[in-house]
Design a protein around this motif. Sequence first.
Motif, PDB file in Angstrom:
ATOM      1  N   SER A 209       0.813  -1.227   0.000  1.00 12.56           N
ATOM      2  CA  SER A 209       0.000   0.000   0.000  1.00 12.56           C
ATOM      3  C   SER A 209       0.844   1.273   0.000  1.00 12.56           C
ATOM      4  N   CYS A 210       1.664   1.433  -1.024  1.00 10.58           N
ATOM      5  CA  CYS A 210       2.510   2.633  -1.093  1.00 10.58           C
ATOM      6  C   CYS A 210       1.649   3.869  -1.305  1.00 10.58           C
ATOM      7  N   ARG A 211       1.993   4.957  -0.613  1.00 13.28           N
ATOM      8  CA  ARG A 211       1.244   6.205  -0.760  1.00 13.28           C
ATOM      9  C   ARG A 211       1.856   7.097  -1.825  1.00 13.28           C
ATOM     10  N   LEU A 212       3.139   6.861  -2.090  1.00 11.63           N
ATOM     11  CA  LEU A 212       3.869   7.741  -3.002  1.00 11.63           C
ATOM     12  C   LEU A 212       4.727   6.892  -3.934  1.00 11.63           C
ATOM     13  N   VAL A 213       4.866   7.370  -5.192  1.00 13.38           N
ATOM     14  CA  VAL A 213       5.806   6.730  -6.112  1.00 13.38           C
ATOM     15  C   VAL A 213       6.782   7.810  -6.576  1.00 13.38           C
ATOM     16  N   ILE A 214       8.056   7.478  -6.615  1.00 11.39           N
ATOM     17  CA  ILE A 214       9.044   8.414  -7.160  1.00 11.39           C
ATOM     18  C   ILE A 214       9.646   7.761  -8.396  1.00 11.39           C
ATOM     19  N   THR A 215       9.663   8.503  -9.510  1.00  9.43           N
ATOM     20  CA  THR A 215      10.097   7.911 -10.772  1.00  9.43           C
ATOM     21  C   THR A 215      10.795   8.963 -11.637  1.00  9.43           C
ATOM     22  N   THR A 216      11.088   8.603 -12.878  1.00  8.70           N
ATOM     23  CA  THR A 216      11.646   9.570 -13.842  1.00  8.70           C
ATOM     24  C   THR A 216      10.787   9.542 -15.098  1.00  8.70           C
TER      25      THR A 216
ATOM     26  N   SER B  63      -3.936   3.121  -3.583  1.00  9.18           N
ATOM     27  CA  SER B  63      -3.247   3.648  -2.394  1.00  9.18           C
ATOM     28  C   SER B  63      -2.341   4.836  -2.734  1.00  9.18           C
ATOM     29  N   VAL B  64      -1.966   4.955  -4.017  1.00  5.59           N
ATOM     30  CA  VAL B  64      -1.006   6.003  -4.401  1.00  5.59           C
ATOM     31  C   VAL B  64      -1.690   7.363  -4.486  1.00  5.59           C
ATOM     32  N   GLU B  65      -1.150   8.326  -3.707  1.00 13.88           N
ATOM     33  CA  GLU B  65      -1.720   9.672  -3.699  1.00 13.88           C
ATOM     34  C   GLU B  65      -0.951  10.619  -4.596  1.00 13.88           C
ATOM     35  N   LYS B  66       0.366  10.420  -4.683  1.00 17.78           N
ATOM     36  CA  LYS B  66       1.200  11.332  -5.466  1.00 17.78           C
ATOM     37  C   LYS B  66       2.296  10.567  -6.180  1.00 17.78           C
ATOM     38  N   VAL B  67       2.732  11.168  -7.311  1.00 19.92           N
ATOM     39  CA  VAL B  67       3.855  10.605  -8.053  1.00 19.92           C
ATOM     40  C   VAL B  67       4.848  11.738  -8.294  1.00 19.92           C
ATOM     41  N   ILE B  68       6.060  11.583  -7.797  1.00 21.08           N
ATOM     42  CA  ILE B  68       7.085  12.610  -8.045  1.00 21.08           C
ATOM     43  C   ILE B  68       7.915  12.152  -9.247  1.00 21.08           C
ATOM     44  N   VAL B  69       8.085  13.056 -10.224  1.00 19.45           N
ATOM     45  CA  VAL B  69       8.755  12.683 -11.470  1.00 19.45           C
ATOM     46  C   VAL B  69      10.035  13.500 -11.657  1.00 19.45           C
TER      47      VAL B  69
ATOM     48  N   GLU C  96       8.669  13.513 -23.531  1.00 20.30           N
ATOM     49  CA  GLU C  96       7.334  14.035 -23.240  1.00 20.30           C
ATOM     50  C   GLU C  96       6.528  12.993 -22.476  1.00 20.30           C
ATOM     51  N   VAL C  97       5.834  13.432 -21.427  1.00 17.65           N
ATOM     52  CA  VAL C  97       5.066  12.467 -20.633  1.00 17.65           C
ATOM     53  C   VAL C  97       3.632  12.930 -20.460  1.00 17.65           C
ATOM     54  N   ALA C  98       2.749  11.960 -20.348  1.00 18.77           N
ATOM     55  CA  ALA C  98       1.356  12.278 -20.014  1.00 18.77           C
ATOM     56  C   ALA C  98       1.338  12.709 -18.548  1.00 18.77           C
ATOM     57  N   TRP C  99       0.420  13.581 -18.192  1.00 22.04           N
ATOM     58  CA  TRP C  99       0.413  14.144 -16.838  1.00 22.04           C
ATOM     59  C   TRP C  99      -0.932  13.880 -16.171  1.00 22.04           C
ATOM     60  N   THR C 100      -0.922  13.462 -14.932  1.00 26.81           N
ATOM     61  CA  THR C 100      -2.186  13.277 -14.216  1.00 26.81           C
ATOM     62  C   THR C 100      -2.193  14.222 -13.016  1.00 26.81           C
ATOM     63  N   ASP C 101      -3.319  14.329 -12.331  1.00 27.66           N
ATOM     64  CA  ASP C 101      -3.354  15.279 -11.212  1.00 27.66           C
ATOM     65  C   ASP C 101      -2.624  14.762  -9.974  1.00 27.66           C
ATOM     66  N   LYS C 102      -2.118  13.524 -10.052  1.00 27.67           N
ATOM     67  CA  LYS C 102      -1.297  13.029  -8.939  1.00 27.67           C
ATOM     68  C   LYS C 102       0.178  13.412  -9.137  1.00 27.67           C
ATOM     69  N   ASP C 103       0.528  13.798 -10.370  1.00 28.90           N
ATOM     70  CA  ASP C 103       1.940  13.985 -10.703  1.00 28.90           C
ATOM     71  C   ASP C 103       2.478  15.334 -10.272  1.00 28.90           C
ATOM     72  N   VAL C 104       3.735  15.323  -9.838  1.00 27.89           N
ATOM     73  CA  VAL C 104       4.423  16.570  -9.530  1.00 27.89           C
ATOM     74  C   VAL C 104       5.901  16.393  -9.920  1.00 27.89           C
ATOM     75  N   TRP C 105       6.444  17.448 -10.558  1.00 28.31           N
ATOM     76  CA  TRP C 105       7.859  17.361 -10.951  1.00 28.31           C
ATOM     77  C   TRP C 105       8.759  17.464  -9.728  1.00 28.31           C
ATOM     78  N   TRP C 106       9.799  16.666  -9.701  1.00 31.17           N
ATOM     79  CA  TRP C 106      10.801  16.740  -8.635  1.00 31.17           C
ATOM     80  C   TRP C 106      11.374  18.157  -8.562  1.00 31.17           C
ATOM     81  N   HIS C 107      11.742  18.715  -9.742  1.00 28.21           N
ATOM     82  CA  HIS C 107      12.421  20.021  -9.705  1.00 28.21           C
ATOM     83  C   HIS C 107      11.496  21.128  -9.223  1.00 28.21           C
ATOM     84  N   GLU C 108      10.190  20.923  -9.365  1.00 29.14           N
ATOM     85  CA  GLU C 108       9.278  21.948  -8.849  1.00 29.14           C
ATOM     86  C   GLU C 108       9.023  21.764  -7.357  1.00 29.14           C
TER      87      GLU C 108
END
Length: 657
Positions: free
Chosen positions: A186-193, A218-224, A231-243
């Motif tokens: 049940s991970c709440r967060l995923v960190i990826t590239t 279970s995943v609430e946010k994805v840090i990319v 180019e990547v598709a974006w969902t409302d869970k996604d947030v850029w690491w650099h931002e």
Amino acid sequence: MTQSPGQGNALDNLLTESRTFPPSDEFAAQANAQPALYEEAKADREAFWAKQAERLHWDTKWDQVLDWSGAPFAKWFVGGKLNVAYNCVDRHVESGHGDQVAIHWEGEPGDSRAITYAELQREVSKAANALTSLGIGAEDRVAIYMPMVPEAIFAMLACARVGAMHSVVFGGFSAEALRTRIEDSSCRLVITTDGQYRRGTPAPLKPAVDEAVAGAPSVEKVIVVKRTDTEVAWTDKDVWWHELVDSQSDQHTPEAFDSEHPLFILYTSGTTGKPKGILHTSGGYLTQASYTHNYVFDLKPDTDVYWCTADIGWVTGHSYIVYGPLSNRVTQVVYEGTPNTPNEGRHWDIVQKYGVSIYYTAPTLIRTFMKWGADIPAKYDLSSLRVLGSVGEPINPEAWIWYRENVGGGKAPIVDTWWQTETGAIMISPLPGVISAKPGSAQQPLPGIGAKVVNDEGVEVPAGGGGYLVLDEPWPAMLRGIWGDEERYRDTYWSRFGEQGFYFAGDGAKYDADGDIWLLGRVDDVMNVSGHRISTTEVESALVSHPTVAEAAVVGASDDTTGQGIVAFVILRGGAGADAGGADAIKALRDHVAKEIGPIAKPRQIMVVPELPKTRSGKIMRRLLRDVAENRAVGDVTTLADSSVMDLISAGLQSGK
Ligand code: 6R9
């Protein structure tokens, strides 16, 4: 199904090896390890481990070294408190080593970045603040699905810093494999590239996360992290690491957690289709990772440049890139890419460029280097190398000798390190400078570790005898269980020799005449392909999930390069159509397995057969299929329900059907 240990002809050659390579006087004189270490550990094991734990900074000292009263669940350094990330980063800055390079990162396309301990502290602090801003804290689970970029290490340490548990999933695994792992814990967060470089070209990574997250509520946010600018598709869970991360404060006060606070989960294949989430905790794990890294690799933090070629998706990356080395204030190389990009000399180019002095890799890669030819390393200056390591599978003496001659200049000691995801850190290995190395043997349990070879009854075999490898004493970095499945933990590791209380490692082993240990490969249905554990059941389930397949049996057949290769026998469904066994259909099946598990699980060979050999109780006799896969005469068929099945299989294969 259990094979008898010691099977396989390649391994017989191993056991006739009698060369030994004593350490040079020069090496022995400067070695971290001295023979007295063995005596010291023997005299008082717990006092010995307590001394090793002093390598770390504890905010509160423990009041008991080991509590084994809840066996097989151990507690080490009971009552102690520490922060793992502080131990790997901040304390080195505080001791005046902020300007020392922690990581020489080398990107596959040739970009590079040197990260000092002071910078690492800032990066990890920012990432920790980012996690806190998302509400991630103690005991939350965070999936990390990334290539070998610095942010992957920052992310792991940031989790440790805030007490969250990371679950790193190898970037080569499929969306489906990622989803099941996210779901299991049940991970709440995923960190990826966004993507990853693979053999010189950027390949997308985020689409697999999108697919996995779509099925993992279970995943609430994805840090990319932006790595390839794909180019990547974006969902409302996604947030850029650099931002998110770059705008955080680079100050963060680490909190001390209990010695038994969970640190991470790492999934590994077991004998059933469902991977096991191996759970590790803080104080004992870090103690043994640090201790082994110091003595087995003879690390000199002021002068060595260390390089472990593993991926952080495997336990070797956890213990020997992140936790062991950084706790010891290493300067290390981290390389993002493949060994033949842009050419087959890439590793030697990196060794030369950074003056690498300790190099730790896997036999499958050494055998690949052998195939590419000794003239390739010969073109580079490798004189900085002084210790070489091997891990992941038995190393055959030919590869060992080649490694020593062509990489180690005929003098660097080689440490063949046996351990597992479950053991957390190295258990059996020669200590360089103390033990005369023997090509192909991992030799002796390290000081403080108890390992034995026993027979079916759990009785230790004499010198020259073979049987099963067991661990007969609890050790600090031992797994603390399988995530969410206490029963499976007891069954898998502690029931086979329950009476004796031994941990069953699942490996066959043998003592030679000197009492040195030789590992002989798995004795269960786990294959070892290029040092990666893959269960036969996992691949079988993937195959039967394809609409054309009725039944499948998978075996690991010996392979000159990868150790074992996956060979599948499939029975097609009645209505599968005339072309179902053709080349295109076989390719489709291989691709299907890659999609279900990942490219590393693609069968080397798929054979279409009319029947599978089964016992009367319905168990598939993989031993017989292995005979076919390895082109041997088929062994004893008397326990088959229908003994003509093997004739049918052989006849079908010969006629090319
Ligand atoms: C660290 C790691 C563990 C299995 C283990 C064994 C095999 C690992 C070995 C070795 C012979 C060595 N193995 N090191 N066999 N000699 N030096 O590889 O962990 O991925 O969990 O695999 O790998 O069969 O049981 P993991």
